[in-house]
Write an enzyme that holds these catalytic residues in place. Structure first.
Site, mmCIF file in Angstrom:
data_model
loop_
_atom_site.group_PDB
_atom_site.id
_atom_site.type_symbol
_atom_site.label_atom_id
_atom_site.label_comp_id
_atom_site.label_asym_id
_atom_site.label_seq_id
_atom_site.Cartn_x
_atom_site.Cartn_y
_atom_site.Cartn_z
ATOM 1 N N HIS A 226 26.860 -50.998 -36.969
ATOM 2 C CA HIS A 226 27.469 -51.952 -37.898
ATOM 3 C C HIS A 226 27.567 -51.307 -39.283
ATOM 4 C CE1 HIS A 226 28.903 -55.505 -39.633
ATOM 5 N NE2 HIS A 226 27.940 -56.375 -39.338
ATOM 6 N N TYR A 231 27.028 -54.842 -45.525
ATOM 7 C CA TYR A 231 25.647 -54.570 -45.179
ATOM 8 C C TYR A 231 25.312 -53.122 -45.549
ATOM 9 C CZ TYR A 231 26.137 -59.112 -43.046
ATOM 10 O OH TYR A 231 26.387 -60.447 -42.859
ATOM 11 N N ARG A 392 35.237 -66.561 -33.325
ATOM 12 C CA ARG A 392 35.241 -68.023 -33.471
ATOM 13 C C ARG A 392 36.059 -68.726 -32.406
ATOM 14 N NH1 ARG A 392 35.427 -68.707 -40.122
ATOM 15 N NH2 ARG A 392 33.724 -67.244 -40.495
#
Length: 429
Positions: A226, A231, A392
């Site tokens: 990731h 992040y 989603r």
């Protein structure tokens, strides 16, 4: 009369063949749900054609994107994850990627996030892998460290509080133990991160390697690093958050990408040659139109990075965007992220980079309909993506693969246990 695949006759009895390699009985799904029943038809959309990545074969191009669900117990997956993730494999997603799993305790986004920093995390993860494999599908995991965005409250708690959305120590958080490339908080009401030392970076690299080995032990088929959404790796890549003056930072592209490229090489060396390695990045920070203008990570930087990846063993670039700055300004439209894949691939091709043909791509973002899913991968090896990653819409419709197939007129395999519930060919759904 055609017998359902996966069913055999022994004398006068009809016996379902069991799924192999799992510690429980369930009928073998062969081919798996979501696989086209007309593989030789000329008009099968790319979306429903198989793809092989290293030693991994996927029955279609649907991937369940990693999604934080804030339901882990000290990093351990729970029964929630088994049900939540298992339903997608049952309904035809060829690859399901487990949510971001932190390689260290203080690298979690929230106290309830998944982890792979200790061996006790292996067994509950393997339980999820066993079920997904029992359905004939594949499973991956995203390895992560949240950096300065760690110790965050789950969104429903943050919505109630309305301010300083980090989790306090009394809430299981670690607000005084967050790290980043530089000592720059994400927002004025967030905690101040500690700039990582060279020793911290060495420990981080070792943590990624250990987590990758645990992922292999748990039966993962794919590992994704990731490097997106603001992040830790994003914080090193971006000149807006990386103000270091050593070999891991500053104005130098080579320095700011050094950590990521070292992690890629570390993880690649720690996993089997047959296991695919994915990388998710934010292709742009969406700061190009923000005044006053400052250097930021852009699509051009992503093109430059992408050119380096195949030689280091990355098989697929998962192209997302944003998340590293609250100042980001996104020109939101239906294709605002899926268009990033053609942009990067076209630039690579114009530069004559071998990565244009060697590197696979995953498209994400607002894929909510059959046509959008089809379009994302239909152009394939020219400028389109190879996989479509959906989040989603799978939450809204766990049977999204089956719905897309029905709406596109593609006959696909259903789970044996659900055969009697298939829609009629003329059904409007």
């Amino acid at each position: 009369m055609t017998r359902p695949t996966g069913v055999t006759h022994r004398g006068s009895k009809t016996v379902s063949l069991p799924a192999t390699g799992v510690p429980f009985y369930t009928p073998a799904q062969s081919p798996p749900a979501g696989a086209t029943l007309q593989p030789d038809a000329a008009d099968v959309p790319t979306l429903f054609t198989p793809i092989t990545i290293r030693g991994l074969e996927l029955a279609n191009r649907f991937v369940v994107s990693p999604m934080c669900t804030y339901s882990a117990d000290d990093g351990h997956l729970t029964d929630f994850h088994l049900v939540h993730l298992g339903q997608y494999a049952l309904h035809g997603a060829a690859l399901t990627i487990v949510e971001a799993a932190s390689v260290t305790p203080h690298g979690r986004i929230s106290p309830e996030d998944a982890g792979l920093w200790q061996d006790s995390h292996i067994a509950p993860l393997k339980r999820v892998a066993d079920f997904i494999h029992s359905q004939g599908q594949k499973v991956g995991i995203q390895l992560a460290h949240a950096g300065r965005k760690a110790s965050h409250l789950a969104p429903w708690h943050a919505a109630i509080r309305g301010e300083h959305q980090f989790a306090l120590e009394s809430e299981g958080g670690w607000p005084n133990d967050t790290f980043s490339a530089s000592n720059i908080p994400y927002a004025p009401d967030w905690v101040d991160p500690v700039a990582m030392t060279i020793e911290d970076i060495a420990e981080l690299r070792a943590a990624f390697v250990a987590a990758a080995k645990r992922a292999v032990a748990a039966g993962m088929d794919v590992i994704e690093i990731h490097g997106a959404h603001g992040y830790l790796i994003s914080q090193f890549l971006s000149p807006t958050t990386n103000k270091r003056t050593d070999q891991y930072g500053g104005t130098s592209f080579e320095n700011r990408t050094r950590l990521l490229l070292e992690l890629v090489q570390d993880v690649r060396a720690a996993i089997p040659d047959t296991m695919p390695l994915f990388l998710r990045i934010s292709a742009t920070e969406w700061l190009e139109t923000v005044e006053p203008k400052e250097p930021s990570w852009t699509v051009q930087d992503s093109v430059r990075l992408a050119a380096l990846l195949p030689a280091l063993g990355v098989d697929l670039l998962d192209v997302s965007s944003g998340g590293n700055s609250q100042k980001q300004r996104i020109a939101m439209h239906t294709h605002y992220q899926t268009d990033l894949v053609p942009a990067i691939k076209t630039a690579l091709r114009e530069q004559g980079s071998p990565a244009a043909d060697k590197l696979l791509f995953g498209a994400v973002g607002l894929v909510t309909t059959a046509e959008l899913a089809k379009e994302a991968v239909q152009r394939g090896g020219s400028v389109g993506a190879d996989l479509v990653l959906v989040a989603r819409q799978f939450l809204r419709e766990p049977e999204f693969v089956q719905r897309v197939a029905h709406q596109l007129g593609v006959p696909v395999k259903w789970p044996l246990q659900y055969l009697r519930s298939q829609w009629n060919a003329d059904a409007k759904i």
